[in-house]
Design an enzyme around this catalytic site. Structure first.
Site, PDB file in Angstrom:
ATOM      1  N   TYR A   1       0.722   0.358  15.322  1.00  0.00           N
ATOM      2  CA  TYR A   1      -0.281   0.033  14.153  1.00  0.00           C
ATOM      3  C   TYR A   1       0.069   0.678  12.797  1.00  0.00           C
ATOM      4  O   TYR A   1       0.249   2.056  12.738  1.00  0.00           O
ATOM      5  CB  TYR A   1      -1.807   0.619  14.567  1.00  0.00           C
TER       6      TYR A   1
ATOM      7  N   ASP B   1       0.774  -1.097  -0.025  1.00  0.00           N
ATOM      8  CA  ASP B   1      -0.200   0.043  -0.136  1.00  0.00           C
ATOM      9  C   ASP B   1       0.794   1.140   0.109  1.00  0.00           C
ATOM     10  O   ASP B   1       1.657   1.474   1.108  1.00  0.00           O
ATOM     11  CB  ASP B   1      -0.874  -0.273   1.129  1.00  0.00           C
TER      12      ASP B   1
ATOM     13  N   LYS C   1      -3.331  -3.032   8.046  1.00  0.00           N
ATOM     14  CA  LYS C   1      -3.379  -4.620   7.956  1.00  0.00           C
ATOM     15  C   LYS C   1      -2.586  -4.845   6.754  1.00  0.00           C
ATOM     16  O   LYS C   1      -2.116  -4.318   5.836  1.00  0.00           O
ATOM     17  CB  LYS C   1      -4.921  -4.933   7.647  1.00  0.00           C
TER      18      LYS C   1
END
Ligand code: F6R
Ligand code: MG
Ligand code: MG
Length: 364
Positions: A227, A11, A230
């Site tokens: 974080y 990403d 995902k």
């Protein structure tokens, strides 16, 4: 002839938000891989996207973990990140966790699924790519494909598959692996892979050693210690002629099973099979999507793709996924829609507990 199929993804920025990739990014990646093909580094390539993840599908003769191929992917992601920043795309460069390349993409953020194999006279492969979920999402479909005779008829009918398969299972928390065989160890396999956040199937082999499937197993949050999104995994599956037929490889996706991911990487939701065109998570940043591109590989050339999960026969699975999405969403912030606290990526729970620390009284 031995060839390598490498699927490397990252990403590098979303358009709009985390929902899709910008056409200019796909075009740029395409240009970079075309140059590499002209130079002879790649035999062939295909660029696509699922949600905000840029997917580089490449064939070559340099084997797995090739520094040259990984560097090519890394450099392409860096160039695309630059473009993403120019366009102000969202989260530009989010998966490039390290700014210098040191020989291999391992631990750097991008997801990698690679397999080197002797090309068969006809070599059908399906490449699955998912957004808004994690590598454990492949456990259920892989088990069905290679170990469940109620899903794959060939396990019963085809003498070449009758002996079963071997599963290489990775423990992504303790960084260790084990190989277990089906049908002998199916209950043990299920005991492990049912825990999708910890045990993930990395590879599947036929009993004679032929490689049948490989997945990407990065857990970005474990690499980064905080974080960072995902992992949005990929998976390569070879089909036919002593392996599950194309239709048997696709069959598990007729059930949109619940996976971890979706909004803020913190919710369970159905994995919706869809076409490349529809691989654009929207509602509540989802629901999680999976696409499946089919290729025939010939002399390392990618003949295709065909958009396998875009087929009409998955329409009902899409409706079921949407129904499940309604049902899950009605739970709002309650488990099991929201992941358990230890699995939550964006957890504010420790902060809430800390805030009220002095107000908590012992229960007598
Ligand atoms: C999940 C995902 C999105 C984001 C959400 C918030 O994997 O990518 O659901 O988590 O859109 O994003 P930020 O924190 O960047 O505003
Ligand atoms: Mg993103
Ligand atoms: Mg993504």
């Amino acid at each position: 002839m031995k060839i390598t199929l490498s699927v490397i993804k990252a990403d590098i920025g979303g358009f709009v938000g985390h929902s899709a990739s910008h056409p200019a990014i796909l075009k740029l990646a395409e240009k970079e891989l075309a140059k590499a093909k002209r130079r002879g580094t790649l035999s062939d390539y295909h660029v696509t996207s699922v949600g905000d993840d840029l997917q580089l599908i490449m064939t070559h003769k340099k084997g797995e973990n090739s520094k040259i191929i990984h560097k090519l992917a890394y450099d392409t992601f860096v160039k695309c990140t630059k473009k993403a920043k120019e366009l102000g795309l969202y989260g530009a460069g989010q998966d490039l966790l390290k700014s210098t390349f040191s020989g291999n993409l391992k631990g750097m953020g991008p997801g990698v699924a690679e397999m080197e194999f002797e090309e068969r006279p006809s070599e059908p492969v399906i490449i699955f790519m998912a957004d808004k979920t994690e590598p454990g999402a492949w456990n259920l479909p892989l088990y069905k494909m290679f170990a469940d005779p109620f899903s794959t008829a060939g396990l019963v009918i085809d003498p070449h598959m009758h002996d079963g398969f071997k599963f290489e299972i990775h423990d992504v928390i303790k960084h260790r692996k084990i190989i277990l065989s089906s049908p002998e160890h199916i209950y043990d396999i299920l005991a492990l892979i049912g825990q999708t956040g910890r045990y993930v199937i990395k590879r599947v082999y036929r009993k004679d050693g032929l490689i049948a499937a490989v997945t990407s197993t990065t857990r970005l949050n474990l690499i980064a210690g905080k974080y960072v999104g995902k992992d949005d995994p990929v998976m390569v599956v070879r089909a036919q002629h002593g392996l599950p037929a194309v239709g048997e490889v696709l069959e598990p996706f007729s059930f949109p099973h619940l996976v971890a991911g979706w909004m803020r990487g913190s919710h369970h939701g159905p994995l919706m099979p869809c076409s490349v065109k529809d691989a654009t998570p929207a509602r509540f940043d989802g629901p999680p999507r999976v696409i499946g591109l089919g290729f025939q590989i010939k002399k390392a050339k990618l003949i295709g793709p065909r958009d396998m999960l875009g087929d009409k026969s998955f329409d009902r699975a899409r409706w079921e996924a949407l129904r499940a999405a309604d049902y899950m969403r009605k739970h709002g912030p309650f488990e099991p829609h929201r992941l358990g606290a230890d699995e939550m990526e964006y957890t504010t729970l420790p902060l809430v507990e800390k805030k009220f620390e002095s107000k908590f009284k012992p229960i007598k």
